[in-house]
Design an enzyme around this catalytic site. Sequence first.
Site, PDB file in Angstrom:
ATOM      1  N   TYR A 277      -1.781  42.800  -3.866  1.00 11.16           N
ATOM      2  CA  TYR A 277      -1.459  42.305  -2.524  1.00 11.16           C
ATOM      3  C   TYR A 277      -2.671  41.522  -2.004  1.00 11.16           C
ATOM      4  CZ  TYR A 277       2.059  46.028  -2.824  1.00 11.16           C
ATOM      5  OH  TYR A 277       3.089  46.845  -3.221  1.00 11.16           O
ATOM      6  N   HIS A 288       4.931  41.966   0.420  1.00 10.41           N
ATOM      7  CA  HIS A 288       5.261  41.787  -0.990  1.00 10.41           C
ATOM      8  C   HIS A 288       3.994  41.480  -1.782  1.00 10.41           C
ATOM      9  CE1 HIS A 288       7.906  40.745  -4.335  1.00 10.41           C
ATOM     10  NE2 HIS A 288       7.189  39.656  -4.521  1.00 10.41           N
ATOM     11  N   LYS A 319       6.580  37.020  -8.432  1.00 11.10           N
ATOM     12  CA  LYS A 319       5.127  37.123  -8.499  1.00 11.10           C
ATOM     13  C   LYS A 319       4.591  36.082  -9.482  1.00 11.10           C
ATOM     14  CE  LYS A 319       5.662  42.144  -8.055  1.00 11.10           C
ATOM     15  NZ  LYS A 319       5.855  42.120  -6.621  1.00 11.10           N
TER      16      LYS A 319
END
Length: 343
Positions: A277, A288, A319
Amino acid sequence: MNGDLRGDEVHVGGDARQRFHDARGYGYPLGGNDIALSLVEAAHLLFRGDLEAVDGQGFRAFLADREAGFVARFLVYVDLRDRGFYLVPDQKPWWHEPGDGDFVVFPRGNTRRDGVVKHRIRVVDERTTLPASGLTDEVLAVVDEESELTYLDVSPETPEGDTEFDRPADVPAVLFDDRVLVWEPPAELHESGFYGQPLGGRAADHDALQLSLLEAAYLTDAGVLSFADAGVADVLARGRVGEGERFDRRLAVYRALRDAAMVPKTGFKFGADFRVYSGVESVDDLGHSELLVRVVETDHDFVPRDLSLDVRLAHGVRKRMVFAITDDTNDTIRWLSVSRLTP
């Protein structure tokens, strides 16, 4: 129009300069109207029918006489040309600042004369091994066994976040075999720093925080945790029992991410070392995680199939895939982001 093979070049006369070089970016001028084509450029012009032959060979014979790996480079060259790009071999005299790749690609509408590079391309077969030490800022054009192309963009990454909180000091902790417990922990340790997990969840009767050995080693070294009968060396020893030197490599990456104001958590569910993060204000509003990080050594060899799998997985969970490449002493970490690219 015909060409003459001269070593690794094909020389073409007539109106070749105006027809091929000036108008369409092939080859480099030799003087007058003559140009020199690289072998892959000549193959493409033979394939298109713009050249009739090279030393009497048509496209099929010319292609058959080339060295291993030439067909893969030809397929990538054709694909990028079909997408509207001008490109040249990544070597002199075609390009004045050659690198270790195969092609230099220019933005659509640009040629080498504009001096603007969009991509440096390295062509690899899906069975090729790629040493981590050799990966750099480039695009890997992977040619699979069915001649389909996958482009992977490799670029340097600089970890940088904005997680800030006041770390407590000398928090009593207890070392177990594979984790550390903190009884009655300061709220900010988990709520603001996102360290550990509450024991038994938030509804548990006991107020305790369980920390991984990585988290505990980092916090102990930073003076946040203290043990009645142990220290950071004991935490490190416990971590090495299960992982050996890999624990130290992962700890070095964990420390670098935390020191960059980022929050690394286990990436086990995603098949990675960490999910990361960039900023955490509160675990109640966590947001997220942006990165998946895998830790590898400098002498690690990547396989394109595994790279593609990692990238696809990271993309599927929204990601970016980042590889943390550690040296022998874990003092230097090189960060590389790898993502799928559509030229």
